[in-house]
Design a protein around this motif. Structure first.
Motif, PDB file in Angstrom:
ATOM      1  N   SER A 186     -29.887  -5.309  30.309  1.00 58.04           N
ATOM      2  CA  SER A 186     -30.185  -5.064  28.908  1.00 58.04           C
ATOM      3  C   SER A 186     -29.658  -6.227  28.075  1.00 58.04           C
ATOM      4  O   SER A 186     -28.502  -6.612  28.212  1.00 58.04           O
ATOM      5  N   ASP A 188     -29.387   2.754  26.303  1.00 57.64           N
ATOM      6  CA  ASP A 188     -29.464   2.424  27.727  1.00 57.64           C
ATOM      7  C   ASP A 188     -29.452   3.661  28.625  1.00 57.64           C
ATOM      8  O   ASP A 188     -30.240   3.753  29.570  1.00 57.64           O
ATOM      9  N   THR A 245     -34.704  -5.444  29.727  1.00 59.34           N
ATOM     10  CA  THR A 245     -35.109  -4.829  28.472  1.00 59.34           C
ATOM     11  C   THR A 245     -34.221  -5.284  27.327  1.00 59.34           C
ATOM     12  O   THR A 245     -33.046  -5.599  27.542  1.00 59.34           O
TER      13      THR A 245
END
Length: 179
Positions: free
Chosen positions: A114, A95, A88
């Motif tokens: 992330s 997060d 992502t």
């Protein structure tokens, strides 16, 4: 097989939460009107305001609906096909909220990755990316990466034949079986 699974727009329908917020402070926008990735320009919304509001939506993660029903069993099935990592692009401060959302919806995954900017995903070592971003799609193509495009109003202009479009994750599982 290593599968990169996106969150916003693929698992979590965060744009619905953002629209609920935005529609209380601006003229009403419907999801079907969001026809391109940088839609805020069309509606004269400051880019930084949009991203700050999106982060605010994640702070209230319980209110963010899933994109479809039964994501838990679908992601369990996906996990039988290989390593599934959540990949992502987001502001780091969100997060923990995203992980709480994933846990709450019993989403199966191996690792949480992330990145700061979506197109950076294409530099990662995955066999298949499941994503909704047209910007990421362009970079995946440029880097010769396999992609399954999760259909959303903002990616309808993508028509590359090497990208498989799906309207739900069950279809993605069927596409992956063909690889």
């Amino acid at each position: 097989m290593k599968i990169a699974l996106d969150v916003d727009g693929v698992l979590a329908d965060v744009i619905k939460s953002w629209l609920n917020h935005s529609n209380t402070i601006r003229p009403i926008i419907s999801k079907h009107e969001i026809t391109d990735w940088e839609f805020w320009k069309k509606f004269k919304i400051d880019r930084f305001d949009f991203y700050a509001e999106l982060s605010l939506c994640w702070k209230n993660w319980v209110s963010i609906p899933p994109t479809e029903k039964d994501l838990s069993s679908i992601t369990k099935s996906l996990s039988t096909m290989g390593q599934v990592d959540i990949v992502t692009a987001r502001e780091r401060s969100t997060d923990s909220f995203v992980k709480s959302w994933l846990n709450h919806h019993d989403i199966s995954y191996d690792n949480y990755i992330s990145v700061i900017d979506g197109p950076m995903k294409a530099d990662l070592d995955y066999d298949i990316f499941i994503d909704d971003s047209p910007l990421n799609a362009e970079k995946f193509l440029k880097n010769n990466k396999k992609m399954i495009l999760y259909s959303q109003p903002w990616n309808q202009h993508i028509s590359e034949t090497s990208i498989h479009r799906v309207s739900n994750l069950s279809e993605a599982i069927e596409k992956i079986k063909l690889y």
